[in-house]
Design an enzyme around this catalytic site. Structure first.
Site, PDB file in Angstrom:
ATOM      1  N   ASP A 133       0.859  -1.184   0.000  1.00  0.00           N
ATOM      2  CA  ASP A 133       0.000   0.000   0.000  1.00  0.00           C
ATOM      3  C   ASP A 133       0.897   1.237   0.000  1.00  0.00           C
ATOM      4  O   ASP A 133       1.714   1.400   0.907  1.00  0.00           O
ATOM      5  CB  ASP A 133      -0.870  -0.020   1.266  1.00  0.00           C
ATOM      6  CG  ASP A 133      -2.251   0.542   1.047  1.00  0.00           C
ATOM      7  OD1 ASP A 133      -2.352   1.557   0.338  1.00  0.00           O
ATOM      8  OD2 ASP A 133      -3.222  -0.016   1.594  1.00  0.00           O
ATOM      9  N   ASP A 234      -2.832   4.615  -2.837  1.00  0.00           N
ATOM     10  CA  ASP A 234      -3.886   5.130  -1.976  1.00  0.00           C
ATOM     11  C   ASP A 234      -4.325   6.537  -2.407  1.00  0.00           C
ATOM     12  O   ASP A 234      -3.475   7.421  -2.593  1.00  0.00           O
ATOM     13  CB  ASP A 234      -3.357   5.200  -0.534  1.00  0.00           C
ATOM     14  CG  ASP A 234      -4.405   5.685   0.441  1.00  0.00           C
ATOM     15  OD1 ASP A 234      -5.346   4.927   0.703  1.00  0.00           O
ATOM     16  OD2 ASP A 234      -4.280   6.826   0.947  1.00  0.00           O
ATOM     17  N   GLU A 288      -6.511   3.303  -6.248  1.00  0.00           N
ATOM     18  CA  GLU A 288      -7.738   3.416  -5.476  1.00  0.00           C
ATOM     19  C   GLU A 288      -8.509   4.576  -6.085  1.00  0.00           C
ATOM     20  O   GLU A 288      -8.054   5.713  -6.069  1.00  0.00           O
ATOM     21  CB  GLU A 288      -7.453   3.728  -4.007  1.00  0.00           C
ATOM     22  CG  GLU A 288      -8.740   3.721  -3.207  1.00  0.00           C
ATOM     23  CD  GLU A 288      -8.704   4.517  -1.917  1.00  0.00           C
ATOM     24  OE1 GLU A 288      -9.557   4.253  -1.070  1.00  0.00           O
ATOM     25  OE2 GLU A 288      -7.849   5.411  -1.761  1.00  0.00           O
ATOM     26  N   HIS A 355     -11.304  -2.630   3.742  1.00  0.00           N
ATOM     27  CA  HIS A 355     -11.144  -2.036   5.072  1.00  0.00           C
ATOM     28  C   HIS A 355     -11.891  -0.703   5.202  1.00  0.00           C
ATOM     29  O   HIS A 355     -11.920  -0.140   6.293  1.00  0.00           O
ATOM     30  CB  HIS A 355      -9.656  -1.822   5.353  1.00  0.00           C
ATOM     31  CG  HIS A 355      -9.041  -0.829   4.421  1.00  0.00           C
ATOM     32  ND1 HIS A 355      -8.891  -1.068   3.072  1.00  0.00           N
ATOM     33  CD2 HIS A 355      -8.581   0.425   4.632  1.00  0.00           C
ATOM     34  CE1 HIS A 355      -8.363   0.001   2.502  1.00  0.00           C
ATOM     35  NE2 HIS A 355      -8.160   0.918   3.418  1.00  0.00           N
ATOM     36  N   ASP A 356     -12.425  -0.181   4.085  1.00  0.00           N
ATOM     37  CA  ASP A 356     -13.151   1.090   4.140  1.00  0.00           C
ATOM     38  C   ASP A 356     -14.664   0.897   4.072  1.00  0.00           C
ATOM     39  O   ASP A 356     -15.409   1.876   3.922  1.00  0.00           O
ATOM     40  CB  ASP A 356     -12.729   1.988   2.971  1.00  0.00           C
ATOM     41  CG  ASP A 356     -11.324   2.541   3.159  1.00  0.00           C
ATOM     42  OD1 ASP A 356     -10.887   2.686   4.319  1.00  0.00           O
ATOM     43  OD2 ASP A 356     -10.653   2.822   2.146  1.00  0.00           O
TER      44      ASP A 356
HETATM   45  C1  NOJ Z   1      -8.050   5.530   1.491  1.00  0.00           C
HETATM   46  C2  NOJ Z   1      -7.775   4.403   2.445  1.00  0.00           C
HETATM   47  O1  NOJ Z   1      -8.290   3.224   1.909  1.00  0.00           O
HETATM   48  C3  NOJ Z   1      -8.411   4.801   3.746  1.00  0.00           C
HETATM   49  O2  NOJ Z   1      -8.423   3.738   4.659  1.00  0.00           O
HETATM   50  C4  NOJ Z   1      -7.683   5.988   4.290  1.00  0.00           C
HETATM   51  O3  NOJ Z   1      -8.319   6.436   5.458  1.00  0.00           O
HETATM   52  C5  NOJ Z   1      -7.666   7.121   3.267  1.00  0.00           C
HETATM   53  N1  NOJ Z   1      -7.364   6.667   1.935  1.00  0.00           N
HETATM   54  C6  NOJ Z   1      -6.618   8.125   3.639  1.00  0.00           C
HETATM   55  O4  NOJ Z   1      -5.352   7.583   3.369  1.00  0.00           O
END
Ligand code: NOJ
Length: 583
Positions: A133, A234, A288, A355-356
């Site tokens: 990541d 990211d 992402e 995870h989000d």
């Molecule tokens: C996306 C990530 O997937 C998330 O978990 C994070 O809080 C934000 N970007 C900030 O890096």
């Protein structure tokens, strides 16, 4: 109207096929396949590990590398081809590691660099690729670059960040995704405001500065030299800004990506990164976010662009983010639209959780004890039979669920706390807000992995950093490992099926009977190989009439013991998922 199966009236041809009858799986079908651009990052399945929650080896309550090393055989047994691991770098952990203070150092919570190398070697020995990541839209405010930059405008790192000199007055409003106070924060020492798309502790890096860009490429080379095979970029669509900082209209933040993402210079940066890192090291990168239009997404990943290789968009996980749930018609429409836009060029990741987001089965299936197993199996069948690379989040191979967290005191996630602050500021109905947060919060998906039914689900011998979901006694690896009908073994069968059948990777996707309210039916075709996928998204039995049924040869996957076919009509049990090979 749905045709209901009435067993007594019809003369049924009951095709009883052994559950998961994969015994006659096809060999690789290269001979019959049209020319395809084969890549490891398109084939197979990617498994996402949230290292803090996977396995704790030393009893401190946090998952770590040695814990992952202990479970390498389990990970291999899943049949996945690559692992993407969330950040484990030196960090004050304001956003659980998405705030990096040193990109070349391991946070001691996870172990040492030697542990990392041993873990990586363990993956490599098993033929599993590793995806790192890379969090370079922003750093931590504790990174030495920011500590220097904030000390003085003359500091060598000042231009590594975005600043608004205070003598120009207040900066034009910028929205922050995590900070209810907005995206600028004032620093007295240099009398300037800095920009942060996420939390105050996550200042955005200035990609216009070639020195910063070179630093990032050097960091990526450092990890590529260690042997990582890919990078997950990211929040990268926000890396390029309009640094003239025009006023944005009120309410613009509702179209956040349009206003804050995908500025044209982004492509120059990506092309440079491709030349500097991706091409010479033969590694791949996944973005992402995919912008706000198909054109944006194509501009990121089309092969001739030489920028990135894969992107993932948010349209499916953004679909109806409330307890009201989603409509299957919309779900089909979104996946079909994206598939057809990428039928000829470009490549996407296919995912429904990470995870989000909250847990797969709660969002898209049915987490009740009665239907948890078949509905998770059905969703995993879907993810692994679509075109695109399936991304499976740890625990979804077991059907792990959301956890009831009704009060804000229990939340540690900066995003949940920020959203709570915004809701208070906007005067929202806080009972309703908490109900939705409890359902949608990404913290649901960060609970410890459920290994067995011993205390703390076998995750740690200490006090887990996050409460273990109380349903671990029923949902855990040990309980499912030897049960042929478990969610886990269904997942393993699916990864194997996909690996052995290129048609499921590269085959053309065609939706059938798209208006059917309960069944999602589609075919995948590659040369003379064809599969028919039938998924019942409902808790009721449901039938579908398809001429294709006449050509059914055998079932390759079935999460029940049998499937009923009457002439051209198939009747599926609640959440039944079947893949047929057809002529
Ligand atoms: C996306 C990530 O997937 C998330 O978990 C994070 O809080 C934000 N970007 C900030 O890096």
């Amino acid at each position: 109207m749905i045709q209901r199966y009435s067993g007594l009236k019809l003369i049924l041809l009951v095709v009883t096929l052994l559950m998961f009858s994969c015994k006659n799986q096809q060999k690789m079908e290269e001979s019959s396949a049209p020319e395809i651009d084969r890549q490891w990052w398109k084939e197979g399945t990617l498994y996402q590990i949230y290292p803090q929650s996977f396995k704790d080896s030393d009893g401190d309550g946090f998952g770590d590398f040695r814990g992952i090393i202990e479970e390498l055989d389990y990970i291999e047994s899943l049949g996945i081809s690559a692992v993407w691991m969330n950040p484990f770098f030196e960090s004050p952990l304001v956003d659980n590691g998405y705030d990096v203070a040193d990109y070349r150092a391991i946070h001691p919570r996870y172990g040492t660099m030697e542990d990392f190398e041993e873990m990586l070697e363990g993956f490599q020995k098993r033929g599993i690729k590793f995806v790192l990541d890379v969090v370079v839209n922003h750093s931590s405010n504790q990174h030495k670059w920011f500590l220097g930059a904030q000390s003085s405008r003359d500091n060598e790192y000042y231009d590594y960040y975005h600043w608004w000199p205070a003598e120009k007055g207040e900066p034009p409003y910028r929205h922050s995704l995590f900070d209810p106070e907005g995206g600028w924060d004032y620093v007295e020492a240099n009398n300037s405001y800095y920009l942060h798309t996420f939390a105050e502790a996550q200042p955005d890096l200035n990609w216009e500065n070639p020195k910063l860009r070179q630093e990032v490429y050097d960091i990526m080379k450092f990890w590529a030299d260690k042997g990582v095979n890919g990078f997950r970029m990211d929040a990268f669509q926000f890396a390029s800004k309009d640094t003239t900082y025009p006023e944005f209209p009120e309410g613009h933040e509702k179209e956040f990506i349009k206003w804050y993402g995908m500025r044209p210079q982004l492509h120059d940066y990506l092309k440079e990164m491709y030349k500097e890192v991706l091409e010479p090291y033969n590694v791949f990168a996944v973005a992402e976010g995919a912008g706000s239009t198909f054109q944006d997404a194509h501009d990121l990943v089309d092969a001739d662009r030489k920028e990135l290789q894969v992107a993932y968009h948010f349209e499916t996980v953004d679909m109806s983010r409330t307890t009201d749930g989603y409509e299957l018609s919309e779900f089909k429409e979104v996946f079909s639209r994206w598939d057809s836009a990428f039928a000829d060029d470009g490549w996407l990741a296919i995912f429904l959780s990470n995870h989000d987001n909250s847990r797969l089965v709660d969002r898209f299936g049915n987490p009740s004890p009665e239907f948890r197993t078949p509905s998770t199996q059905m969703l995993n069948t879907f993810l692994l039979s679509m075109r695109g690379t399936p991304y499976t989040y740890y625990g979804d191979e077991l059907g792990m669920t959301n956890m009831d967290m009704p009060t804000i005191e229990e939340y540690v996630d900066i995003s949940a706390i920020g959203e709570y602050g915004m809701a208070v500021k906007q005067g929202k109905d806080m009972d309703e807000f908490m109900k939705q947060l409890n359902y949608m919060s990404r913290e649901n998906a960060r609970t410890p992995m459920q290994w067995n039914n011993s205390e703390n689900a076998g995750f740690t011998t200490g006090k887990p950093w996050k409460r273990v979901n109380p349903n671990y006694a029923e949902i855990n690896v040990a309980a499912q490992n030897n049960n042929p009908n478990s969610v886990l073994n269904h997942f393993r069968k699916m990864t194997k099926l996909r690996k052995n059948n290129l048609v499921l990777v590269y085959g053309k996707y065609e939706i059938l009977k798209k208006e059917h309210p309960e069944i999602y039916a589609y075919t995948r075709t590659l040369g003379k190989d064809k599969m028919l996928i039938l998924l019942n998204f409902s808790k009721e039995e449901s039938s579908i009439n398809l001429p294709e049924i006449g050509a059914v040869q055998e079932s390759m996957i079935n999460n029940y013991n049998s499937v009923e076919i009457d002439s051209n009509t198939v009747t599926l049990l609640p959440y039944q998922a079947v893949i047929f090979k057809i002529n």
